[in-house]
Design a protein around this motif. Structure first.
Motif, short mmCIF file in Angstrom:
data_model
loop_
_atom_site.label_atom_id
_atom_site.label_comp_id
_atom_site.label_asym_id
_atom_site.label_seq_id
_atom_site.Cartn_x
_atom_site.Cartn_y
_atom_site.Cartn_z
N ARG A 75 -11.05 2.36 -1.40
CA ARG A 75 -10.19 2.41 -0.21
C ARG A 75 -9.95 1.01 0.34
O ARG A 75 -10.84 0.18 0.38
N GLY A 76 -8.72 0.77 0.74
CA GLY A 76 -8.36 -0.54 1.26
C GLY A 76 -8.12 -1.56 0.15
O GLY A 76 -7.99 -2.76 0.42
N GLY A 77 -8.04 -1.09 -1.10
CA GLY A 77 -8.03 -1.99 -2.25
C GLY A 77 -6.79 -2.86 -2.42
O GLY A 77 -6.81 -3.81 -3.20
N SER A 78 -5.73 -2.56 -1.68
CA SER A 78 -4.52 -3.39 -1.83
C SER A 78 -4.76 -4.83 -1.37
O SER A 78 -4.11 -5.75 -1.85
N ASP A 79 -5.68 -5.00 -0.41
CA ASP A 79 -6.01 -6.37 0.02
C ASP A 79 -6.53 -7.16 -1.18
O ASP A 79 -6.16 -8.32 -1.42
N SER A 127 0.86 -1.19 0.00
CA SER A 127 0.00 0.00 0.00
C SER A 127 0.89 1.23 0.00
O SER A 127 2.10 1.14 0.16
N ALA A 128 0.25 2.38 -0.08
CA ALA A 128 0.96 3.65 0.10
C ALA A 128 1.33 3.79 1.58
O ALA A 128 0.72 3.14 2.44
N PHE A 176 -3.83 -1.65 -5.04
CA PHE A 176 -4.86 -0.60 -5.12
C PHE A 176 -5.04 -0.03 -6.53
O PHE A 176 -5.93 0.75 -6.75
N GLU A 226 1.29 4.39 -4.02
CA GLU A 226 1.82 3.03 -4.07
C GLU A 226 3.09 2.96 -4.92
O GLU A 226 3.96 2.12 -4.69
N THR A 273 -2.55 8.32 1.13
CA THR A 273 -3.75 8.39 0.26
C THR A 273 -4.67 9.51 0.76
O THR A 273 -5.22 10.27 -0.05
#
Ligand code: ADP
Ligand code: ASP
Ligand code: MG
Length: 406
Positions: free
Chosen positions: A150-154, A41-42, A136, A74, A47
């Motif tokens: 939001r939280g998209g890296s998961d 993530s960043a 993300f 990122e 973000t």
């Protein structure tokens, strides 16, 4: 040799020391004989900082420009992590979403992944590199940069794990795993060694941001072995799993608090077929997810309609409803941002009666007023005043004895 995807969230890469710590952990995993793909993530707060700057320039920023801006967070972390890994003597190669053809739809700021080209990743792994990928972000067929919400890296991590058929996907964050409640809010919350996909899906959609909801969906649909762990210690984390027969013995597994929704109420809606279709059709067309819906049957062929939407979608929702107000002659529309949603989740609710009654009595005994209620087979969600949110969550957590007894 196992293929492992490790995702490190914002706090885990929050400063240079932490990035070096991640580099060390990644190299250790590789030296144990594994192929490693790292999704990052960043840096924490980045973000939000970028969104803040955009809002200073425009109140209605275009999705395309937002995504170009947000994806830079990122890009910084993948390259810094790459440098840290190389400095420690290992080989690595970092990639943007577009460079691994993380193809998405065109819905800027909340795009969904369509496909990933595993060959670029595989080639890099095969020559002994640690592969580092910016979470993300993705790209459309037309080459436009998108972000995944939001939280998209998961979600990036789980999608990559599915695409390369990884043996394991580890989500490293700032807590030891999934707890019975947010451990930063309830200090007596208990870590769960295991949680079913279904329960985690509910918790994620009800405000437990430890995992982005779509990452859980993807893990369940593509059989990805998913574990949530801390990047600051080596404690065992929480394993996401298929539901096991004895899971039902536990009636309630967790509680969640969501302060990010707002309520829209429309007074005196004509009580006739097709009105809900028009209202919610228009909202859905704008890609807004409606959560709770309540319609009170009123008098004189009129009814009141209330629903909740994410706070960030409130301005757009208001615009849509105002446009419909003229068409259907609604007398009044109101919005309320002073709400909190508390929820209790557990697969055991399917086979145990009385959970809702117990929750309502806990809140009543403590003078907490209930505004809206919605239930599914395995969850009960209750809207209360924002000022009562934390207290309500703690009371339900303790009332259902979810606390750590040690
Ligand atoms: P990251 O930046 O690593 O992705 P997030 O902040 O997105 O981390 O998610 C981790 C946070 O989720 C934790 O710090 C915790 O406050 C919050 N959280 C909410 N509900 C839960 C829960 N049930 N179990 C664990 N953490 C939770
Ligand atoms: N950096 C993005 C965010 O803050 C994605 C993520 O952290 O997963 O939402
Ligand atoms: Mg997160």
């Amino acid at each position: 040799m196992a293929v492992i995807v490790q995702k490190y969230g914002g706090t885990s890469v929050g400063d240079i020391e932490r990035i070096k710590n991640v580099a060390k952990r990644v190299i250790e995993t590789k030296n144990q004989g594994n192929q490693v793909v790292v999704v990052v993530s960043a840096m924490s707060g980045e973000t939000n900082r970028l969104i803040g700057m955009a809002n200073q320039v425009s109140q209605t920023p275009s999705g395309r420009e937002m995504d170009l801006l947000l994806s830079t967070g990122e890009q910084v972390t993948i390259s810094l992590l790459g440098l840290a890994i190389q400095e420690m003597g290992a080989q690595s190669c970092s990639f943007l979403g577009s460079q691994i053809k993380m193809l998405t739809d065109r819905v800027h700021t909340k795009a969904r992944i369509r496909s990933i080209d595993a060959t670029v990743i595989q080639k890099s792994l095969d020559i002994g590199q640690v592969v580092i990928i910016a979470g993300f972000q993705g790209v459309t067929d037309e080459g436009q940069i998108t972000t995944l919400g939001r939280g998209g890296s998961d979600t990036s991590a789980v999608a990559i794990a599915a695409a390369i058929k990884a043996d394991l996907c580890e989500i490293y964050t700032d807590v030891d795993g999934v707890y019975t409640a947010d451990p930063h809010v309830c200090d007596n919350a208990r870590k769960l060694s295991q949680i079913s996909h279904e329960e985690m899906l509910e918790l994620a959609s009800l405000g437990s941001k430890v995992l982005q909801i779509r990452s859980v969906e993807l893990a369940a649909n593509h059989n990805v072995n998913l574990v949530v762990r801390s990047s600051f210690n080596s404690n065992e984390g929480t394993l996401l799993s298929e539901e096991e027969p004895d899971m039902e013995k536990i009636v309630v597994s967790g509680v969640a608090l969501d302060l990010s929704e707002a309520k829209v109420a429309i007074r005196e809606v004509p009580d006739e077929p097709g009105i809900c279709m028009q209202v919610f059709g228009a909202i859905a067309k704008a890609n807004i997810n409606v959560d709770m819906i309540i319609q009170n049957t009123g008098a004189d062929g009129k009814a009141d309609l209330s629903f909740t939407v994410p706070m960030t979608d409130l301005p757009k929702s208001k615009e849509i409803i105002e446009a419909l107000k003229k068409k259907f002659d609604f007398t009044k529309t109101e919005t309320d941002t002073d709400i909190a949603k508390v929820s209790i989740v557990g697969v055991g609710m399917r086979s145990h009666a009385g959970v809702a009654a117990k929750a309502f009595s806990i809140l009543a005994e403590n003078n907490i007023n209930i505004d809206m209620i919605s239930t599914s087979e395995i969850k009960i969600s209750i809207i209360v005043a924002k000022s009562d949110g934390k207290k309500a969550m703690q009371l339900l957590h303790d009332g259902f004895e979810l606390y750590d007894e040690t």
